[in-house]
Design an enzyme around this catalytic site. Structure first.
Site, PDB file in Angstrom:
ATOM      1  N   GLN A  31     -10.744  -7.693   8.584  1.00  0.00           N
ATOM      2  CA  GLN A  31     -10.156  -8.293   7.624  1.00  0.00           C
ATOM      3  C   GLN A  31      -9.166  -9.390   7.865  1.00  0.00           C
ATOM      4  O   GLN A  31      -8.897  -9.560   9.090  1.00  0.00           O
ATOM      5  CB  GLN A  31      -9.518  -7.202   6.565  1.00  0.00           C
ATOM      6  CG  GLN A  31      -8.522  -6.509   7.510  1.00  0.00           C
ATOM      7  CD  GLN A  31      -8.306  -5.076   6.896  1.00  0.00           C
ATOM      8  OE1 GLN A  31      -8.685  -4.713   5.750  1.00  0.00           O
ATOM      9  NE2 GLN A  31      -7.611  -4.161   7.356  1.00  0.00           N
ATOM     10  N   TYR A  61       5.371   1.790  -5.252  1.00  0.00           N
ATOM     11  CA  TYR A  61       4.014   2.599  -4.682  1.00  0.00           C
ATOM     12  C   TYR A  61       4.201   3.340  -3.766  1.00  0.00           C
ATOM     13  O   TYR A  61       3.544   4.636  -3.768  1.00  0.00           O
ATOM     14  CB  TYR A  61       3.091   1.290  -4.178  1.00  0.00           C
ATOM     15  CG  TYR A  61       1.857   1.587  -3.613  1.00  0.00           C
ATOM     16  CD1 TYR A  61       0.769   1.879  -4.530  1.00  0.00           C
ATOM     17  CD2 TYR A  61       1.679   1.614  -2.316  1.00  0.00           C
ATOM     18  CE1 TYR A  61      -0.492   2.278  -3.878  1.00  0.00           C
ATOM     19  CE2 TYR A  61       0.510   1.839  -1.733  1.00  0.00           C
ATOM     20  CZ  TYR A  61      -0.651   2.261  -2.645  1.00  0.00           C
ATOM     21  OH  TYR A  61      -1.774   2.668  -1.925  1.00  0.00           O
ATOM     22  N   ASP A  87       0.686  -0.715   7.035  1.00  0.00           N
ATOM     23  CA  ASP A  87       2.045  -1.150   6.946  1.00  0.00           C
ATOM     24  C   ASP A  87       3.165  -0.282   7.170  1.00  0.00           C
ATOM     25  O   ASP A  87       4.365  -0.937   7.581  1.00  0.00           O
ATOM     26  CB  ASP A  87       2.325  -2.123   5.518  1.00  0.00           C
ATOM     27  CG  ASP A  87       1.927  -1.020   4.412  1.00  0.00           C
ATOM     28  OD1 ASP A  87       2.769   0.037   4.432  1.00  0.00           O
ATOM     29  OD2 ASP A  87       0.842  -1.177   3.713  1.00  0.00           O
ATOM     30  N   ASP A 138     -11.574   5.226  11.653  1.00  0.00           N
ATOM     31  CA  ASP A 138     -12.091   5.291  10.216  1.00  0.00           C
ATOM     32  C   ASP A 138     -11.574   6.591   9.497  1.00  0.00           C
ATOM     33  O   ASP A 138     -12.060   7.428   9.881  1.00  0.00           O
ATOM     34  CB  ASP A 138     -13.631   5.224  10.110  1.00  0.00           C
ATOM     35  CG  ASP A 138     -14.074   5.136   8.698  1.00  0.00           C
ATOM     36  OD1 ASP A 138     -13.397   5.694   7.756  1.00  0.00           O
ATOM     37  OD2 ASP A 138     -15.033   4.299   8.280  1.00  0.00           O
ATOM     38  N   GLY A 139     -10.804   6.516   8.676  1.00  0.00           N
ATOM     39  CA  GLY A 139     -10.408   7.871   8.043  1.00  0.00           C
ATOM     40  C   GLY A 139     -11.235   8.914   7.540  1.00  0.00           C
ATOM     41  O   GLY A 139     -11.155  10.147   7.788  1.00  0.00           O
ATOM     42  N   ASP A 156      -3.683   5.747   1.653  1.00  0.00           N
ATOM     43  CA  ASP A 156      -3.305   4.530   1.139  1.00  0.00           C
ATOM     44  C   ASP A 156      -4.284   3.302   1.688  1.00  0.00           C
ATOM     45  O   ASP A 156      -3.995   2.676   2.598  1.00  0.00           O
ATOM     46  CB  ASP A 156      -1.771   4.276   1.906  1.00  0.00           C
ATOM     47  CG  ASP A 156      -1.238   2.922   1.567  1.00  0.00           C
ATOM     48  OD1 ASP A 156      -1.626   2.285   0.409  1.00  0.00           O
ATOM     49  OD2 ASP A 156      -0.261   2.497   2.092  1.00  0.00           O
ATOM     50  N   SER A 157      -5.362   3.152   0.776  1.00  0.00           N
ATOM     51  CA  SER A 157      -6.248   2.463   1.427  1.00  0.00           C
ATOM     52  C   SER A 157      -6.453   1.014   0.742  1.00  0.00           C
ATOM     53  O   SER A 157      -5.948   0.971  -0.433  1.00  0.00           O
ATOM     54  CB  SER A 157      -7.608   3.217   1.343  1.00  0.00           C
ATOM     55  OG  SER A 157      -7.922   3.071  -0.184  1.00  0.00           O
ATOM     56  N   ASP A 159      -8.903  -1.783  -1.322  1.00  0.00           N
ATOM     57  CA  ASP A 159      -9.986  -1.297  -2.305  1.00  0.00           C
ATOM     58  C   ASP A 159     -11.463  -1.144  -1.880  1.00  0.00           C
ATOM     59  O   ASP A 159     -11.506  -1.622  -0.676  1.00  0.00           O
ATOM     60  CB  ASP A 159      -9.952  -2.572  -3.589  1.00  0.00           C
ATOM     61  CG  ASP A 159      -8.712  -2.936  -3.939  1.00  0.00           C
ATOM     62  OD1 ASP A 159      -7.906  -1.895  -4.056  1.00  0.00           O
ATOM     63  OD2 ASP A 159      -8.407  -4.074  -4.349  1.00  0.00           O
ATOM     64  N   TYR A 224       0.919  -6.219  -8.465  1.00  0.00           N
ATOM     65  CA  TYR A 224      -0.663  -6.122  -8.324  1.00  0.00           C
ATOM     66  C   TYR A 224      -1.227  -6.568  -9.660  1.00  0.00           C
ATOM     67  O   TYR A 224      -0.626  -6.475 -10.801  1.00  0.00           O
ATOM     68  CB  TYR A 224      -0.776  -4.324  -8.129  1.00  0.00           C
ATOM     69  CG  TYR A 224      -0.637  -3.916  -6.955  1.00  0.00           C
ATOM     70  CD1 TYR A 224      -0.694  -4.502  -5.816  1.00  0.00           C
ATOM     71  CD2 TYR A 224      -0.048  -2.731  -6.878  1.00  0.00           C
ATOM     72  CE1 TYR A 224      -0.377  -3.945  -4.626  1.00  0.00           C
ATOM     73  CE2 TYR A 224       0.088  -2.035  -5.729  1.00  0.00           C
ATOM     74  CZ  TYR A 224       0.042  -2.545  -4.465  1.00  0.00           C
ATOM     75  OH  TYR A 224       0.352  -2.212  -3.326  1.00  0.00           O
TER      76      TYR A 224
HETATM   77  N1  SAM Z   1      -0.699  -0.389  -1.108  1.00  0.00           N
HETATM   78  C1  SAM Z   1      -2.171  -1.178  -0.585  1.00  0.00           C
HETATM   79  C2  SAM Z   1      -2.888  -1.668  -1.599  1.00  0.00           C
HETATM   80  O1  SAM Z   1      -2.611  -2.591  -2.129  1.00  0.00           O
HETATM   81  O2  SAM Z   1      -3.761  -1.031  -1.951  1.00  0.00           O
HETATM   82  C3  SAM Z   1      -2.534  -0.699   0.407  1.00  0.00           C
HETATM   83  C4  SAM Z   1      -1.915  -1.097   2.035  1.00  0.00           C
HETATM   84  S1  SAM Z   1      -2.499  -0.523   3.350  1.00  0.00           S
HETATM   85  C5  SAM Z   1      -2.055  -2.071   4.163  1.00  0.00           C
HETATM   86  C6  SAM Z   1      -4.274  -0.242   3.203  1.00  0.00           C
HETATM   87  C7  SAM Z   1      -4.737  -0.068   4.675  1.00  0.00           C
HETATM   88  O3  SAM Z   1      -5.920   0.658   4.603  1.00  0.00           O
HETATM   89  C8  SAM Z   1      -5.234  -1.370   5.506  1.00  0.00           C
HETATM   90  O4  SAM Z   1      -4.442  -1.645   6.751  1.00  0.00           O
HETATM   91  C9  SAM Z   1      -6.792  -1.210   6.142  1.00  0.00           C
HETATM   92  O5  SAM Z   1      -6.884  -1.613   7.289  1.00  0.00           O
HETATM   93  C10 SAM Z   1      -6.671   0.392   5.815  1.00  0.00           C
HETATM   94  N2  SAM Z   1      -7.880   1.122   5.580  1.00  0.00           N
HETATM   95  C11 SAM Z   1      -9.038   0.553   4.995  1.00  0.00           C
HETATM   96  N3  SAM Z   1     -10.080   1.361   5.202  1.00  0.00           N
HETATM   97  C12 SAM Z   1      -9.852   2.380   6.064  1.00  0.00           C
HETATM   98  C13 SAM Z   1     -10.658   3.447   6.499  1.00  0.00           C
HETATM   99  N4  SAM Z   1     -11.815   3.588   6.289  1.00  0.00           N
HETATM  100  N5  SAM Z   1      -9.700   4.342   7.459  1.00  0.00           N
HETATM  101  C14 SAM Z   1      -8.506   4.018   7.816  1.00  0.00           C
HETATM  102  N6  SAM Z   1      -7.865   3.031   7.307  1.00  0.00           N
HETATM  103  C15 SAM Z   1      -8.415   2.081   6.563  1.00  0.00           C
END
Ligand code: SAM
Length: 278
Positions: A31, A61, A87, A138-139, A156-157, A159, A224
Site C-alpha cells: 500500500q 478508537y 501503528d 497475513d492475519g 485493527d485492519s 478496509d 473518520y
Molecule cells: N485504525 C485504522 C483504520 O482506520 O481502520 C487501522 C489502522 S492499522 C494501521 C491497519 C493495519 O492493518 C495496516 O497497517 C495494514 O497493513 C494492516 N493489515 C491489512 N490487512 C492485513 C492482513 N490481512 N493481515 C495483517 N494485517 C493487515
C-alpha cells in the site's frame, strides 16, 4: 511549503484535513503510506489514501478496541492477539494492563511498523513492551494455525479492498473462534453504518454465525468520514455489552475515552443500525 488539504474520498463522502507539510511518503509492497503534519490535528497517517489516524482523536478508537474485549471477558485476559494495528496504538492500550502475559501482533506490512516507529513514537511506543511479539504475516493465514490459545483477539485492519479483504470474511471469524480459549472475546474494526452499511451487516452476520453474544459498538472518531466507526465485539459468553470488572482508579486516570458506562452505552444503536444488524 504553503498549507494544503488532504482528502480521503470514499463512497461519495470526503474528509478533508489541512496539512502543513509532508513527513513521509512510501510505497510498500502492499500500500501507499503517507504521513503529514497538520495544522490542528497533529500527525495524519493515510494508507492508500484512507485516513488511519490523527493524534487528535486516535485515543478514542484505540482505547475502545483494546478495552471492549478486555473488560467483556469474564476474567482478566492473559493472552492477546492483535491483527493489523501496525501503528502500535492498540498495543499501547493493551500494554496498560499488567494482567496480560503475552501480546502477539500480526501485521502484513512491516513498512507501516517502520514508519510508525520512526515518525509516530507516541503511538508506536506500544512496540517497546517486552510482552509484545511481532509476526509479519497475513492475519487470515496466521490465525489458521492457532488453536484454543488466545483470550482476546483484536482486528485493527484497513478496509476491505486491499490486504484487509480476507479479514472481513466468515471463514476468518470461524478461525478466530477456534483460536480462542474458552470464554475468549474478539473485537474487530467494523466500519461506519453511514458509509459502509453492507459491510457492517456482513461482519455482524459472520460474527453471529460463530458466537453466542455479538454486539456492534459505536466509537466517535471525528476524523473518520462520517465521524463514527464501529467495533464488532463477540464471544461465547453471556453478554459482550457488559463490562465484567471495574477499571482501576490508576488506569482510569490514563484513559481519555473508555469507561465502564461507555462500554455498555456504545452498544445502544439507533433503529437504522438495528435494522442492519437484524
Ligand atoms: N485504525 C485504522 C483504520 O482506520 O481502520 C487501522 C489502522 S492499522 C494501521 C491497519 C493495519 O492493518 C495496516 O497497517 C495494514 O497493513 C494492516 N493489515 C491489512 N490487512 C492485513 C492482513 N490481512 N493481515 C495483517 N494485517 C493487515
Amino acid at each position: 511549503m504553503a498549507d494544503f488539504w488532504v482528502t480521503e474520498a470514499m463512497n461519495g463522502f470526503g474528509m478533508t484535513v489541512q496539512v502543513k507539510r509532508e513527513i513521509c511518503k512510501r510505497q510498500s509492497k502492499f500500500q501507499k503510506i503517507e504521513l503529514y503534519e497538520t495544522g490542528k490535528l497533529g500527525k495524519l497517517l493515510l494508507l492508500d489514501g484512507i485516513i488511519q489516524l490523527t493524534n487528535f482523536d486516535e485515543f478514542a478508537y484505540h482505547e475502545m478496541l483494546a478495552n471492549l474485549p478486555f473488560y467483556a471477558h469474564q476474567n482478566p485476559p492473559r493472552r492477546a492477539l492483535v491483527i493489523g494495528g501496525g501503528d502500535g496504538g492498540v498495543l499501547r492500550e493493551l500494554g496498560k494492563h499488567p494482567e496480560l502475559e503475552t501480546i502477539d501482533l500480526c501485521e502484513i506490512d512491516e513498512e507501516v511498523i517502520r514508519v510508525a516507529r520512526e515518525f509516530l513514537p507516541e503511538i508506536a511506543c506500544g512496540f517497546d513492551d517486552p510482552r509484545v511479539a511481532v509476526h509479519i504475516a497475513d492475519g487470515s493465514e496466521f490465525i489458521r494455525e492457532k488453536n484454543a490459545f488466545y483470550d482476546i483477539i483484536i482486528v485493527d485492519s484497513t478496509d476491505p479492498g486491499g490486504p484487509g479483504t480476507p479479514l472481513f470474511g466468515e471463514e476468518f471469524y470461524r478461525n478466530m473462534k477456534r483460536a480462542l480459549r474458552p470464554g475468549g472475546v474478539i473485537a474487530t474494526q467494523a466500519e461506519s453504518p453511514y458509509l459502509l452499511p453492507e459491510i457492517v451487516a456482513r461482519l455482524h452476520r459472520a460474527a453471529r454465525a460463530n458466537f453466542r453474544s455479538v454486539g456492534y459498538a459505536s466509537i466517535l472518531v471525528p476524523t473518520y468520514p462520517t465521524g463514527t466507526i464501529g467495533a464488532c465485539v463477540a464471544g461465547d459468553i453471556d453478554d459482550v455489552t457488559r463490562p465484567t470488572r471495574p477499571v482501576s482508579p490508576e488506569l482510569a486516570a490514563k484513559l481519555r475515552y473508555y469507561n465502564s458506562e461507555i462500554h455498555s452505552a456504545a452498544f445502544q444503536n439507533p433503529n437504522f443500525v438495528r435494522e442492519l444488524l437484524r
